[in-house]
Design a protein around this motif. Structure first.
Motif, short mmCIF file in Angstrom:
data_model
loop_
_atom_site.label_atom_id
_atom_site.label_comp_id
_atom_site.label_asym_id
_atom_site.label_seq_id
_atom_site.Cartn_x
_atom_site.Cartn_y
_atom_site.Cartn_z
N ASP A 38 0.82 -1.22 0.00
CA ASP A 38 0.00 0.00 0.00
C ASP A 38 0.85 1.26 0.00
O ASP A 38 0.34 2.36 0.22
CB ASP A 38 -0.93 0.00 1.22
N GLY A 55 -2.87 -1.21 -2.67
CA GLY A 55 -2.22 -2.35 -3.31
C GLY A 55 -3.23 -3.30 -3.93
O GLY A 55 -3.04 -3.79 -5.05
N GLN A 56 -4.30 -3.57 -3.22
CA GLN A 56 -5.35 -4.44 -3.73
C GLN A 56 -5.98 -3.85 -4.99
O GLN A 56 -6.21 -4.56 -5.97
CB GLN A 56 -6.42 -4.68 -2.65
N ASN A 59 -3.42 -4.13 -7.93
CA ASN A 59 -3.19 -5.50 -8.38
C ASN A 59 -4.40 -6.05 -9.12
O ASN A 59 -4.27 -6.72 -10.15
CB ASN A 59 -2.86 -6.38 -7.18
N ASN A 84 -3.41 -9.15 -3.45
CA ASN A 84 -2.20 -8.34 -3.40
C ASN A 84 -0.99 -9.02 -4.01
O ASN A 84 0.13 -8.50 -3.92
CB ASN A 84 -1.86 -7.96 -1.95
#
Length: 315
Positions: A38, A55-56, A59, A84
């Motif tokens: 993140d 980050g999620q 990705n 992630n």
């Protein structure tokens, strides 16, 4: 506010580790595992606080776009075992990033406003305004710096410095234009305009592969289609979904990554606002509701998903 600032795993069969601005990369014999943390960067500086769910978001958007462009160019992804995490082939990256712009915005506008009419060897017409659509998309490559700032570079300089062989560079240009056209189509379906973006390429077993993320808010800029023309005619700022709002916030608070400048304080309110903007882009771009994965035991979850790939048995 929980977020993934960094990971520090050690895996059986691991041959190396690299911490980038926002990703942690675990190398194995023929593959690698990339953890989208993140962390957030701007002006080539990693900011002091991580952004929940960033980050999620990155990705998952990258995964969708890599699948949606795999008919154009082979890409590095083998699997996405976790929101992630991405597992992929270990490619040898080219030392340039292929930036392509359909509109005069961001860095290109700042250069144009300063009086420059040549950008990376490409001539720009007079009389353009900020966020105007360019006569046709232009490719404005940058160097790929291991440390410090990426620098604008022209095709002629890339070839003269032998950063990329000419036959490979022509392929990179062809792929870049085709990917941008596809990205433009995908954005249009969701009421968005793909303004500019960047692609990174590498070689795997002698073949050019698309690597890294694509069409995410970290690597791309989007405008909302609705009202674009009216706002341009009236000289109003465009509604956009990108990381540009982070850069603007930093500029307004006296930071552009220059020597002696200090990153302004990132309060909980600022961090929460950035997180909400990333989630907004995900939902607008995909047309799907974003499902927040819990941060409870998140590092253990990520570690186990990578372990389950059994890299050590594949060497």
């Amino acid at each position: 506010m929980e977020a993934i600032k960094e990971t520090n795993f050690s895996f059986a069969g691991q041959t190396g580790f690299y911490r980038g601005k926002v990703r942690d990369v675990y190398y194995f014999e023929d593959q690698l595992a990339i953890v989208a943390t993140d962390r957030i960067s701007a002006f080539d500086v990693v900011l002091p606080r991580a952004i929940p769910y960033k980050g999620q978001v990155l990705n998952q958007i990258a995964s969708l776009n890599l699948k949606a462009t795999s008919d154009i160019v082979p890409n590095w992804v083998v699997s996405t075992p976790d929101p992630n995490v991405t597992i992929g082939y270990k490619c040898e990256p080219f030392k340039v990033e292929m930036v392509i712009r359909g509109y005069l915005a961001g860095h290109a506008w700042r250069e144009y406003k300063a009086g420059k009419r040549m950008l990376c060897g490409v001539a720009l017409p007079e009389g353009l305004r900020e966020n105007d659509k360019l006569p046709e998309p232009i490719i404005t490559p940058t160097t790929k710096a291991d440390e410090g700032h990426d620098e604008d570079i022209s095709r002629e300089e890339i070839l003269a410095q032998n950063l990329v062989l000419e036959q490979d560079y022509l392929i990179l240009e062809q792929y870049t234009r085709a990917l941008f056209a596809r990205g433009t189509e995908l954005a249009k379906q969701q009421g968005l305009i793909l303004v500019d973006t960047k692609y990174e390429f590498g070689k795997y077993k002698g073949e050019v592969y698309l690597i890294d993320e694509i069409h995410t808010p970290d690597s791309s800029r989007y405008f909302y289609s609705e009202g674009y023309e009216d706002r341009q005619q009236q000289g109003e700022p465009q509604r956009q979904l990108s990381k540009e709002f982070v850069r603007q916030w930093l500029i307004e608070n006296g930071f552009q990554g220059k020597e002696g400048q200090t990153v302004p304080e990132m309060t909980d309110e600022v961090v929460r606002g950035i997180s909400e903007r990333y989630i907004e882009l995900y939902e607008v771009f995909t047309g799907q509701r974003f499902e927040k994965k819990p941060y409870e035991n998140v590092l253990s979850r990520i570690e186990q998903k990578i372990v389950n790939n059994n890299f050590s048995t594949k060497n």
